[in-house]
Design an enzyme around this catalytic site. Sequence first.
Site, mmCIF file in Angstrom:
data_model
loop_
_atom_site.group_PDB
_atom_site.id
_atom_site.type_symbol
_atom_site.label_atom_id
_atom_site.label_comp_id
_atom_site.label_asym_id
_atom_site.label_seq_id
_atom_site.Cartn_x
_atom_site.Cartn_y
_atom_site.Cartn_z
ATOM 1 N N TYR A 9 0.749 -1.328 0.032
ATOM 2 C CA TYR A 9 0.098 0.001 -0.134
ATOM 3 C C TYR A 9 0.649 1.222 0.275
ATOM 4 O O TYR A 9 0.744 2.183 0.909
ATOM 5 C CB TYR A 9 -0.984 0.013 1.105
ATOM 6 C CG TYR A 9 -1.938 -1.047 0.996
ATOM 7 C CD1 TYR A 9 -3.225 -0.806 0.208
ATOM 8 C CD2 TYR A 9 -1.855 -2.360 1.658
ATOM 9 C CE1 TYR A 9 -4.413 -1.629 0.206
ATOM 10 C CE2 TYR A 9 -3.042 -3.241 1.403
ATOM 11 C CZ TYR A 9 -4.114 -2.941 0.886
ATOM 12 O OH TYR A 9 -4.923 -4.061 0.533
ATOM 13 N N LYS A 22 -1.182 -16.643 8.346
ATOM 14 C CA LYS A 22 -0.272 -15.623 9.295
ATOM 15 C C LYS A 22 0.621 -16.503 10.340
ATOM 16 O O LYS A 22 1.744 -16.581 9.953
ATOM 17 C CB LYS A 22 -1.142 -14.441 9.952
ATOM 18 C CG LYS A 22 -1.588 -13.509 9.005
ATOM 19 C CD LYS A 22 -2.179 -12.232 9.508
ATOM 20 C CE LYS A 22 -2.349 -11.193 8.427
ATOM 21 N NZ LYS A 22 -3.674 -11.009 8.044
ATOM 22 N N TYR A 69 -12.258 -7.600 6.860
ATOM 23 C CA TYR A 69 -11.127 -7.809 6.046
ATOM 24 C C TYR A 69 -10.822 -9.341 5.908
ATOM 25 O O TYR A 69 -10.693 -9.887 6.784
ATOM 26 C CB TYR A 69 -9.794 -7.007 6.539
ATOM 27 C CG TYR A 69 -8.733 -7.328 5.597
ATOM 28 C CD1 TYR A 69 -8.664 -6.614 4.417
ATOM 29 C CD2 TYR A 69 -7.938 -8.189 5.938
ATOM 30 C CE1 TYR A 69 -7.691 -6.590 3.688
ATOM 31 C CE2 TYR A 69 -6.700 -8.277 4.929
ATOM 32 C CZ TYR A 69 -6.535 -7.612 3.846
ATOM 33 O OH TYR A 69 -5.568 -7.579 3.165
HETATM 34 C C1 LIG Z 1 -4.053 -11.059 6.557
HETATM 35 C C2 LIG Z 1 -5.431 -11.438 6.622
HETATM 36 C C3 LIG Z 1 -5.988 -12.041 5.295
HETATM 37 C C4 LIG Z 1 -5.048 -12.177 4.079
HETATM 38 O O1 LIG Z 1 -3.945 -12.781 4.462
HETATM 39 P P1 LIG Z 1 -2.477 -12.708 3.438
HETATM 40 O O2 LIG Z 1 -1.782 -13.733 3.868
HETATM 41 O O3 LIG Z 1 -2.082 -11.301 3.384
HETATM 42 O O4 LIG Z 1 -2.995 -12.926 2.015
HETATM 43 C C5 LIG Z 1 -7.255 -12.510 5.145
HETATM 44 N N1 LIG Z 1 -8.004 -12.656 6.288
HETATM 45 C C6 LIG Z 1 -7.810 -12.054 7.549
HETATM 46 C C7 LIG Z 1 -8.568 -12.085 8.678
HETATM 47 C C8 LIG Z 1 -6.466 -11.458 7.805
HETATM 48 O O5 LIG Z 1 -6.065 -10.851 8.782
#
Ligand SMILES: *Cc1c(COP(=O)(O)O)cnc(C)c1O
Length: 427
Positions: free
Chosen positions: A14, A271, A141
């Site tokens: 970003y 993550k 998100y």
């Molecule tokens: C970070 C995140 C994603 C996306 O994961 P990426 O590895 O960045 O593609 C999807 N859902 C939630 C809740 C997130 O925190």
Amino acid sequence: MNLDFDRQHIWHPYTSTLEPLPCYPVIGASGVEIELESGEQLTDGMSSWWSAIHGYNHPRLNAAAHQQIERMSHVMFGGLTHEPAISLCESLLSLTPCNLKHVFLADSGSVSVEVALKMALQYWHAKGENRSQFLTLKQGYHGDTFAAMSVTDPDNSMHKIYKGFLPKHLFAKSPSIGFNQDWNEQDSDDFRHQLAQYHSHIAAVILEPIVQGAGGMRIYHPTYLKRVRELCDQYGVLLIIDEIATGFGRTGKMFACEHAGISPDIMCVGKALTGGYMTLAATLTTSEVANTVCSGEAGCFMHGPTFMGNPLACAVASESLAILQNNQWQLQTKNIETWFSEVLPSLEHFETVKETRWLGAIGVVELHHKVNMQVIQQHFVEQGVWIRPFGKLIYMMPPFISQKHHITKLVNAIASALEKPQQTLER
Ligand SMILES: *Cc1c(COP(=O)(O)O)cnc(C)c1O
């Protein structure tokens, strides 16, 4: 380091190529410390976006990576399998809700969300029902790829720019009652009404359990999630829980859905899966969903990334879960929660602070004004901490191994930034 090259040619998340903000050059990281080229050590408050839960440069994760790289870094997953994937999926199934029986390994969080949505669509297709809508929450998100974007908050994201390219889905009011507040049944009214009205078109509900992360760092009441599960059952709609941020202990439970005592039909994790070492994610589902998907016209689930089940990533993830299973994450996250509860409320005497909140190893300071990113970032670095705010939110999700003095240092750095709002905040 050639920072001029970085600024002129490399895109960071970003960021603008016209006015790139400075990036700080890192040469190493160990435990909870990030080492800059200038020699400064920064106490990490971000776990590199929720992922480095055991801290950096962990001896056991290093050893797992070394051992695996000596055997093989990668082989294709079509028609071949290997021990790192098998042992990882065994651990995943033993940690996640017991109705989940099938694991699809994906490359990143966003891809695991795409996979979850495709599973839901193929499920209904196999049943001969035309269901193409998803119901989700405002302020949510779920990632940056197309399908993930389409279920991410419509006001707070890229929906405007991508209008016409994104499928239109349904957004219910986000939960407004906090984790520790008194539950009020009206909080789930909008969700209930939308599901009642549109359920025959809805393939699945998708949401983040208990904590809405990148869409606002909101921590909501477990009964909301319980109601969502009950209503999905009542109307026969699949429930996808996105545990990508919350999974693996971050909220004080192994998975945030445990706060509500519910289990999903499809779950996304990512993550922290590899302890922050490399990208890997997974989508888990029930036998009902998996077998229905595969009984359909296609005869299989239609997805298969090139680097699916990457052995190196699986070996590290497997070791990360082993560390979780035999160490102190419950005590560690409980302690961090206690330390946040001792120091965060004192920030509320700054008139620029709207609210502080915390859960497990997550601490949030919500402001009335947006931060001046460049100034506040430099301030934090000068204070010897790494905290990266966005908009009106200064938030922390430190590694689980953080000690009390680390948390105090992080919060003191925030306090000192709030002492000079003329510089650190926008007006
Ligand atoms: C970070 C995140 C994603 C996306 O994961 P990426 O590895 O960045 O593609 C999807 N859902 C939630 C809740 C997130 O925190």
